[in-house]
Design a protein around this motif. Structure first.
Motif, PDB file in Angstrom:
ATOM      1  N   LYS A  79      -3.646   0.941  -3.227  1.00  0.00           N
ATOM      2  CA  LYS A  79      -4.411   0.502  -2.068  1.00  0.00           C
ATOM      3  C   LYS A  79      -4.692  -0.992  -2.218  1.00  0.00           C
ATOM      4  CE  LYS A  79      -6.929   4.901  -2.045  1.00  0.00           C
ATOM      5  NZ  LYS A  79      -8.286   5.520  -2.094  1.00  0.00           N
ATOM      6  N   ALA A  92       0.842  -1.194   0.000  1.00  0.00           N
ATOM      7  CA  ALA A  92       0.000   0.000   0.000  1.00  0.00           C
ATOM      8  C   ALA A  92       0.879   1.247   0.000  1.00  0.00           C
ATOM      9  CB  ALA A  92      -0.909  -0.007   1.218  1.00  0.00           C
ATOM     10  N   SER A 140      -1.427  -4.729   2.446  1.00  0.00           N
ATOM     11  CA  SER A 140      -1.536  -3.610   3.400  1.00  0.00           C
ATOM     12  C   SER A 140      -0.343  -3.539   4.330  1.00  0.00           C
ATOM     13  CB  SER A 140      -2.826  -3.751   4.208  1.00  0.00           C
ATOM     14  OG  SER A 140      -2.827  -4.991   4.882  1.00  0.00           O
ATOM     15  N   ARG A 158      -4.818   9.306  -8.768  1.00  0.00           N
ATOM     16  CA  ARG A 158      -3.800   8.292  -8.416  1.00  0.00           C
ATOM     17  C   ARG A 158      -3.259   7.581  -9.647  1.00  0.00           C
ATOM     18  NH1 ARG A 158      -4.978   3.896  -5.531  1.00  0.00           N
ATOM     19  NH2 ARG A 158      -7.152   3.763  -6.237  1.00  0.00           N
ATOM     20  N   ASP A 182      -7.060  -2.016  -4.839  1.00  0.00           N
ATOM     21  CA  ASP A 182      -6.656  -2.002  -6.248  1.00  0.00           C
ATOM     22  C   ASP A 182      -6.233  -3.387  -6.736  1.00  0.00           C
ATOM     23  OD1 ASP A 182      -5.069   1.139  -5.581  1.00  0.00           O
ATOM     24  OD2 ASP A 182      -7.006   0.814  -6.560  1.00  0.00           O
ATOM     25  N   ARG A 212       0.120   5.557  -5.242  1.00  0.00           N
ATOM     26  CA  ARG A 212      -0.615   5.461  -3.963  1.00  0.00           C
ATOM     27  C   ARG A 212      -1.568   4.268  -3.987  1.00  0.00           C
ATOM     28  NH1 ARG A 212      -1.454  10.741  -5.224  1.00  0.00           N
ATOM     29  NH2 ARG A 212      -3.727  10.666  -4.939  1.00  0.00           N
TER      30      ARG A 212
END
Length: 124
Positions: A87, A14, A124, A67, A90, A85
């Motif tokens: 996440k 992330a 993450s 993004r 995504d 960026r």
């Protein structure tokens, strides 16, 4: 026919960035719009970005606006997707698509040509 081949997927954390590439070959003169879609497990194909092959106009959904950046190199018959960026949301298989249509469609069924997809996994 138009053939599309994606490359550049992989693993990211992330906040990281990744770039995808799409090489078009064959009857590339048929291309008017290039796009990126993605499909997460158990979900439908989601529009990510598109670009007018001649106009250079671009369009993004709110989920990636600011993004992700789509770009193209007409001389090389290439399209790109720069993803910043990142996440976990995504995470998906990302597909390159091409259309001979006349407008920046966000509907997958309106794209005639598709690549095989490349996996992007964001932890993450």
């Amino acid at each position: 026919q138009v053939q599309l081949a994606e490359s550049g997927g992989g693993l990211a954390q992330a906040g990281d960035s990744l770039s995808l590439s799409c090489a078009a070959s064959g009857r590339t003169g048929r291309i008017n719009i290039m796009a990126w879609f993605r499909q997460a497990p158990g979900k439908g194909r989601e529009f990510v970005a598109n670009v007018g092959w001649t106009s250079g106009d671009v369009y993004y959904p709110d989920s990636v606006k600011g993004r992700f950046t789509i770009s193209k190199d007409n001389a090389k018959n290439m399209a790109y997707l720069r993803m910043n960026r990142l996440k976990p949301g995504d995470t998906a298989v990302y597909y390159c698509a091409a259309s001979g249509g006349s407008y920046l469609s966000t509907i997958a069924s309106e794209y005639e040509y598709w690549g095989q997809g490349t996996q992007v996994t964001v932890s993450s």
